[in-house]
Enzyme design. Structure first.
Site, PDB file in Angstrom:
ATOM      1  CB  CYS A 153      -0.881   0.005   1.239  1.00 23.53           C
ATOM      2  SG  CYS A 153      -1.783  -1.530   1.443  1.00 23.53           S
ATOM      3  NE  ARG A 170       4.277   1.777  -1.378  1.00 18.90           N
ATOM      4  CZ  ARG A 170       5.447   1.356  -0.926  1.00 18.90           C
ATOM      5  NH1 ARG A 170       6.539   1.641  -1.603  1.00 18.90           N
ATOM      6  NH2 ARG A 170       5.540   0.663   0.183  1.00 18.90           N
ATOM      7  CD1 TRP A 205      -2.337  -5.227  -4.479  1.00 15.15           C
ATOM      8  CD2 TRP A 205      -1.901  -6.342  -2.580  1.00 15.15           C
ATOM      9  NE1 TRP A 205      -2.169  -6.557  -4.791  1.00 15.15           N
ATOM     10  CE2 TRP A 205      -1.900  -7.267  -3.647  1.00 15.15           C
ATOM     11  CE3 TRP A 205      -1.663  -6.817  -1.291  1.00 15.15           C
ATOM     12  CZ2 TRP A 205      -1.657  -8.620  -3.472  1.00 15.15           C
ATOM     13  CZ3 TRP A 205      -1.423  -8.171  -1.117  1.00 15.15           C
ATOM     14  CH2 TRP A 205      -1.414  -9.050  -2.205  1.00 15.15           C
ATOM     15  CG  ASN A 228       2.306  -0.639   3.489  1.00 17.72           C
ATOM     16  OD1 ASN A 228       1.802  -1.690   3.105  1.00 17.72           O
ATOM     17  ND2 ASN A 228       3.271  -0.006   2.852  1.00 17.72           N
ATOM     18  N   GLY A 229       0.728  -3.206   5.829  1.00 16.33           N
ATOM     19  CA  GLY A 229       1.225  -4.401   6.511  1.00 16.33           C
ATOM     20  C   GLY A 229       0.072  -5.318   6.888  1.00 16.33           C
ATOM     21  CD  GLU A 249      10.206 -11.503 -16.503  1.00 14.46           C
ATOM     22  OE1 GLU A 249      10.075 -12.178 -15.471  1.00 14.46           O
ATOM     23  OE2 GLU A 249       9.801 -10.324 -16.601  1.00 14.46           O
ATOM     24  CE  LYS A 276       6.542  -8.782 -16.824  1.00 15.11           C
ATOM     25  NZ  LYS A 276       7.621  -9.066 -15.956  1.00 15.11           N
ATOM     26  CD  GLU A 305       3.762  -9.769 -13.791  1.00 17.65           C
ATOM     27  OE1 GLU A 305       4.565  -9.670 -14.744  1.00 17.65           O
ATOM     28  OE2 GLU A 305       3.916  -9.188 -12.723  1.00 17.65           O
ATOM     29  CG  HIS A 316      11.265 -35.143 -17.976  1.00 20.96           C
ATOM     30  ND1 HIS A 316      11.703 -36.441 -17.868  1.00 20.96           N
ATOM     31  CD2 HIS A 316      12.232 -34.483 -18.671  1.00 20.96           C
ATOM     32  CE1 HIS A 316      12.890 -36.567 -18.451  1.00 20.96           C
ATOM     33  NE2 HIS A 316      13.232 -35.386 -18.946  1.00 20.96           N
ATOM     34  CE  LYS A 369       7.433  -1.252 -10.952  1.00 20.89           C
ATOM     35  NZ  LYS A 369       7.501  -2.195 -12.063  1.00 20.89           N
TER      36      LYS A 369
HETATM   37  C1  F6R Z   1       6.602  -8.947 -12.221  1.00 20.47           C
HETATM   38  C2  F6R Z   1       6.989  -8.164 -11.088  1.00 20.47           C
HETATM   39  C3  F6R Z   1       7.139  -8.851  -9.784  1.00 20.47           C
HETATM   40  C4  F6R Z   1       8.404  -8.328  -9.089  1.00 20.47           C
HETATM   41  C5  F6R Z   1       8.523  -8.903  -7.680  1.00 20.47           C
HETATM   42  C6  F6R Z   1       9.788  -8.460  -6.990  1.00 20.47           C
HETATM   43  O1  F6R Z   1       6.472  -8.174 -13.366  1.00 20.47           O
HETATM   44  O2  F6R Z   1       7.176  -6.992 -11.189  1.00 20.47           O
HETATM   45  O3  F6R Z   1       7.200 -10.227  -9.918  1.00 20.47           O
HETATM   46  O4  F6R Z   1       9.505  -8.681  -9.851  1.00 20.47           O
HETATM   47  O5  F6R Z   1       7.410  -8.518  -6.935  1.00 20.47           O
HETATM   48  O6  F6R Z   1       9.867  -7.068  -6.951  1.00 20.47           O
HETATM   49  P1  F6R Z   1      11.239  -6.340  -6.634  1.00 20.47           P
HETATM   50  O7  F6R Z   1      12.115  -6.506  -7.815  1.00 20.47           O
HETATM   51  O8  F6R Z   1      10.857  -4.922  -6.392  1.00 20.47           O
HETATM   52  O9  F6R Z   1      11.815  -7.020  -5.431  1.00 20.47           O
END
Ligand code: F6R
Length: 614
Positions: free
Chosen positions: A2, A27, A75, A101-102, A487, A491, A494, A510, A609
């Protein structure tokens, strides 16, 4: 997860808080709210479910006036994202207001106690317990700040909290328990600010005081006092933070994510700038270790989550290849709980674009406690990871607004390669000639990324139309491209909400090959490298089962067209640079599918984020 923003000073608080929340919306963005104390001493609250625009609408229709206020962008953890569950939350008397936040781990126990004492709750959040708890201590005769401090001592879990009291128009109290995201005090001209993250403060000030876990600050328009939660005074310093020059504007692109993908050549230059030394075979990378300490390392462990953990998987492979140190990549959340064997000869590299990921911070603490050496690879100077690690390699990617990471992934990998060269040169495992060649290749990487962005014309839009109805995708790769397969799948999941799995192409047979059918496109990362022939066998296995293959290969590989259903090209690149170059088509494919499906690409559902809860 948050975002918290607060202001206390001589200007109207509402517009400042709304702007602050807007810049923190990455966030968490499922609901938001503000509370402002009027000059007459009444606390006004506006909240809205959904994106921050809904709050702006509510607060514009019915503005709050006053010079002290706090706000929150949420969030959800406890309770659905609704107006009633949105923060700020008030106590029963309506005079104490809190943003949080938490996760309050003992909220059930505290709530039962408070209900027994006659408190009535209106939301199902854990947060609402906190103002009620503070109010109990105020009712016992403690000052507001003291009541907050005592209440803080009863909260289990990790928290960043800010609170106000209607009878204290010149005071804001904020504190941290553990790692649930930071909170920093910003020392502005016309008053004081607090925010979860630096970008929300830089429009107002570059002079900040970040709180450490276990610290509480009492803030007035002119001063601040920091103490521990045990009540001992702390001499908390101001630090100056750099204003991020990259403007958070879409620059003509439809989405931030597309802009951030397209600017990768430029940001790749930023991470390399000043680090590619003119000395043959050397990189200029400051590390907090002596040469002897580097020679004595016997293990490197990369830790990170999500996209950063995929970058870690590449980092580990590159370190082993170049520096010949046993290296591995681990998910921070697992590392922190599994009692790892590490010591002073272990280097733990914490990778986190935000520098705030709770699991990664805890894993860093775990590493410290075992005597390991730590550095961080991060995009956020001044973040908690930055402050906790012995040293940092900043990736200089500029602010990444799209919630799904793109440019920070590629820049993290580049930073890892610089680290690998630096360790390898000190340990004598990479000759001057080989290092010089590699550094030369890295200097051409921005150009290669530029080619990778342009080489496929509008193929992504065409493929998005062709495959938009597929409900499942598989991504396969080998060696350094296995993490890129993972990755790519992340992507896609997400931002398009289509199920996808990424794996080693060798793993397919497998078990996962049972998923292959006409409706399950397989994205195969198969540039012309030493594992190309192996990839061809895996591709043949998929096609033999009626699977459709979108193959990603090197430009000039003419035989490929007959072997797959659709071809995407990448420029030829030295092996170690292939992961960065091959990232571009998987990012663009995910983007165009999500865009075609009409999704909110920059703020996908359920995500945030910075993941500052466990
Ligand atoms: C995916 C994404 C998340 C972050 C993860 C770690 O697109 O952004 O999977 O990679 O939450 O975030 P950081 O790098 O800030 O520790």
């Amino acid at each position: 997860m948050c975002g918290i923003f607060g202001y206390l000073g001589y200007q109207e608080a509402q517009p400042l808080i709304i702007d602050g929340l807007t810049s923190l919306a990455y966030r968490g963005y499922d609901s938001a709210g503000i509370a402002v104390l009027s000059r007459g001493g009444a606390l006004g609250v506006r909240k809205a479910a959904g994106k921050i625009d809904n709050l702006i609408e509510a607060a514009t229709k019915s503005p709050l006036s006053g010079r002290l206020g706090i706000g929150h962008t949420r969030w959800a953890t406890h309770g659905e994202p609704s107006e009633v569950n949105a923060h700020p939350h008030l106590d029963g008397t309506g005079s104490i207001v809190v943003v949080h936040n938490g996760i309050l781990e003992n909220y059930g126990e505290l709530k039962a106690r408070l209900i027994a004492n006659g408190h009535v709750f209106s939301s199902v959040t854990d947060t609402e317990v906190i103002p009620h708890l503070i109010q109990e201590f105020v009712a016992e005769g403690l000052s507001f700040a003291e009541a907050v401090r005592i209440a803080a001592g009863q909260l289990r879990g990790a928290h960043a909290i800010a609170c106000l009291h209607a009878d204290h128009p010149e005071e804001m109290v904020t504190f941290r328990v553990g790692n649930a995201g930071g909170v920093a005090i910003g020392h502005g001209q016309g008053g004081m600010f607090i925010a979860s993250d630096m970008p929300a403060l830089t429009p107002h000030t570059t002079s900040v005081t970040p709180l450490e876990p276990g610290e509480l600050a009492i803030i007035t328009p002119e001063r601040y006092d920091v103490m521990t939660l045990d009540g001992k005074s702390v001499d908390a310093n101001r630090v100056t933070i750099a204003v991020n020059a990259t403007s958070a504007a879409k620059g003509g692109y439809k989405h931030f994510m597309l802009k951030e993908v397209m600017e990768q050549p430029e940001v790749a230059m930023s991470v390399l700038r000043g680090r590619l030394s003119f000395e043959p075979g050397e990189v200029a990378l400051d590390l907090p270790f002596t040469d002897q300490e580097i020679k004595d390392l016997n293990r490197v462990i990369f830790i990170g989550m999500g996209t950063s953990s995929h970058a870690c998987q590449i980092g580990a492979q590159v370190i082993e290849r170049l520096a010949r140190i046993a290296a591995s990549a681990e998910n921070s959340a697992e590392f922190r709980y599994r009692d790892p064997v590490v010591d002073k000869h272990t280097l733990v590299v914490a990778v986190a674009q935000s520098g705030e990921t709770a699991d990664t911070l805890e894993a860093m603490d775990r590493a410290h406690r075992s005597g390991a050496r730590t550095i961080t690879i991060t995009n956020t100077e001044g973040s908690q990871a930055y402050r906790r690690a012995e040293g940092a390699i900043l990736i200089h990617a500029g602010q990444e607004v799209g919630v799904a990471s793109s440019k920070t992934f590629v820049n993290s990998i580049i930073a890892m390669q610089l680290l690998a060269i630096r360790l390898a040169r000190t340990r004598g495992t990479l000759s001057t000639a080989a290092a010089t060649e590699y550094i030369e290749a890295l200097s051409h990487l921005p150009a290669l990324l530029g080619e990778a962005l342009n080489i496929n014309g509008n193929s992504f839009q065409r493929l998005a139309v062709k495959y938009a109805r597929s409900r499942r995708f598989l991504f396969i790769g080998r060696g350094l491209l296995e993490p890129i397969a993972r990755e790519g799948a992340l992507k896609l999941k997400e931002i398009s909400y289509i199920h996808a799995e990424g794996m080693s192409a060798a793993e397919l047979k497998h078990g996962p090959i049972a998923l292959v059918d006409r409706e399950t496109p397989v994205i195969a990362l198969a540039p012309l490298n030493d594992l190309y022939e192996k990839m061809l066998s895996n591709i043949a296995q998929v096609r033999a089962r009626d699977g459709q293959v979108i193959g990603i290969t090197s430009v000039g590989n003419h035989e490929f067209t007959g072997l797959v259903d659709d071809v995407l090209l990448i420029p030829e690149a030295p092996l170690l640079l292939e992961p960065m170059v091959a990232t571009i088509p998987v990012q663009l494919l995910a983007y165009h599918l999500a865009d075609l499906l009409g999704n909110d690409v920059d703020q996908p559902r359920n995500l945030a984020k910075s993941v500052v809860v466990e």
